[in-house]
Design an enzyme around this catalytic site. Structure first.
Site, PDB file in Angstrom:
ATOM      1  N   ASP A  87      16.713  20.376  24.623  1.00 23.59           N
ATOM      2  CA  ASP A  87      15.368  20.013  24.623  1.00 23.59           C
ATOM      3  C   ASP A  87      14.402  20.308  23.632  1.00 23.59           C
ATOM      4  OD1 ASP A  87      16.298  22.987  25.005  1.00 23.59           O
ATOM      5  OD2 ASP A  87      14.042  23.340  25.572  1.00 23.59           O
ATOM      6  N   GLU A 144      16.173  24.962  27.135  1.00 22.71           N
ATOM      7  CA  GLU A 144      16.287  26.519  26.538  1.00 22.71           C
ATOM      8  C   GLU A 144      14.786  27.109  26.140  1.00 22.71           C
ATOM      9  OE1 GLU A 144      16.037  29.475  24.205  1.00 22.71           O
ATOM     10  OE2 GLU A 144      15.307  27.639  23.318  1.00 22.71           O
TER      11      GLU A 144
HETATM   12 ZN    ZN Z   1      12.610  27.170  19.969  1.00 19.39          ZN
HETATM   13 ZN    ZN Z   2      16.030  26.906  19.772  1.00 21.29          ZN
END
Ligand code: ZN
Ligand code: ZN
Length: 398
Positions: A87, A144
């Site tokens: 991401d 994340e």
């Molecule tokens: Zn980050």
């Molecule tokens: Zn990262």
């Protein structure tokens, strides 16, 4: 982290030239086409296609847009997993190089484009010419940055569907010389908790404070008193941060508002420390609210768990890196960071280790993660991929 060391070019990794060139191309393509958490459709599609073309079994849609690649060799029962994130961040990129983000307000400002390309390169190398006996599991994780992707994959049965013995991940680190490895046993990244304190009084005319209950005065005292949680209630040898990051009112010039909302962020290295902060915050906020005739509601959320390396796996990373790159390229007992990574959620279920790979100290490679002018360092792709291939080959010996 060390910053004094002069930047240097990492030793040439022994991965094939064409694969190193490909990793650079994938990295630039992902950088130009960033996608936010749980929207990594293009990214995961590209990764899945490359894995499949190399003969790796691909499981898509694990925890939303997550992908798991499984590569089995021989008859060994061992299984080792490596995780990379996919991401990007909701940040408008300020770099002007050719592969800068083509998507408005979205940017790979944390280097997940590099991590994913590295792991893909390692997977393809292992599929073509890796020498190991057992199962290599390649985990490409969504979201994340918001701390939800790892848990989504775990809830989707990651560890039941793909039994593994240990799990590893790396993160690039600006400020550390390119390709240098830093790891430690125990806590390496912090928990992140967020909080929201609502103070409710009674709105009134600014010239008639006695007719209402002023939540601003109470709120200001709460902000000051929260500073004593770390300074007066924590063991000084423990690390923790409590930061108020917003103080919201209706903001009308001549009106004392009826409500104040205070939000913020707290970091530490253990859930027990989070418990201390949570309890102290509730006591302080409700005590001050009561002293001022205001009502108080506190929400304390655990967003990211701490990332705690198991000693054996941290040692495996340090030793392997020293063997591959030289002992002077490795810091086996680096200081932990108070930033967070949801890789910690995987480590609650399996042994493993998370380590830093220096991103460099110069230019965009040396700028902080999440900076709009940060960039992942292409020169460390080969070293990261080399590390992953050798980790599989040494932990799953043929
Ligand atoms: Zn980050
Ligand atoms: Zn990262």
């Amino acid at each position: 982290m060390e910053t004094a060391r002069a930047p240097e070019t990492p030793a040439r990794a022994s991965l094939p030239e064409d694969l190193c060139r490909q990793m650079g191309e994938w990295r630039h393509d992902l950088h130009r086409n960033p996608e936010l958490g749980f929207s990594e459709k293009r990214t995961s599609g590209i990764i899945a296609a490359h894995l499949r073309s190399a003969g790796i079994a691909v499981h898509e849609g694990v925890g939303g847009t997550g992908i798991v690649g499984v590569l089995q060799r021989g008859t060994g029962s061992g299984a080792i997993a490596i995780r990379a994130e996919m991401d990007a961040l909701p940040i408008p990129e300020e770099n002007d190089f050719g592969y800068a983000s083509a998507t408005p307000d979205t940017m790979h400002a944390c280097g997940h484009d590099g991590h994913a390309s590295m792991l893909l390169g390692a997977a393809l190398y292992l599929a073509r010419q890796g020498t190991f006996d057992g199962t290599a599991v390649f985990i490409f994780q969504p979201d994340e940055e918001n701390g939800r992707g790892a848990r989504a994959m775990i809830s989707d049965g990651l560890f039941e569907r793909f039994p593994i013995d240990a799990i590893y991940a790396l993160h690039n680190l600006p400020g550390l010389a390119p390709g240098r490895v830093a790891v430690r046993s125990g806590a390496v990244m912090a928990c992140e908790d967020t909080f929201r304190i609502e103070l409710t009084g009674k709105g009134t005319h600014a010239a008639m404070p006695h007719r209402g209950v002023d939540p601003i005065v109470a709120g200001a005292q709460v902000v000051s008193a929260l500073q004593t949680i770390v300074s007066r209630e924590m063991d000084p040898v423990e690390s923790a941060v409590v930061s108020v990051t917003d103080f919201m009112t209706s903001g009308v010039r001549n009106v004392i508002p009826g409500q104040v909302v205070i939000t913020g962020d707290a970091r530490s290295y253990s859930p027990q420390t989070g418990d201390v902060i949570d309890a102290a915050m509730r006591r302080i906020a409700s005590g001050i609210a009561a002293a001022h005739r205001a009502e108080c509601a506190v929400r304390y959320n655990r967003e990211f768990t701490a990332t705690i390396n198991t000693p054996r796996e941290a040692d495996i990373v340090a030793r392997l890196a020293a063997t591959l790159f030289g002992a002077d390229e490795v810091d086996a007992d680096c200081p932990p960071l108070l930033a967070s990574d949801d890789f910690g959620a995987f480590l609650e279920h399996r042994p493993g280790a998370y380590f830093f790979l220096g991103n460099g100290t110069d230019g965009s490679n040396g700028r902080a993660l999440h900076n709009p002018r940060y960039d992942f360092n292409d020169d460390i792709l080969a070293r990261g991929a080399e590390f992953w291939t050798r980790l599989i080959e040494t932990r799953l010996p043929a």
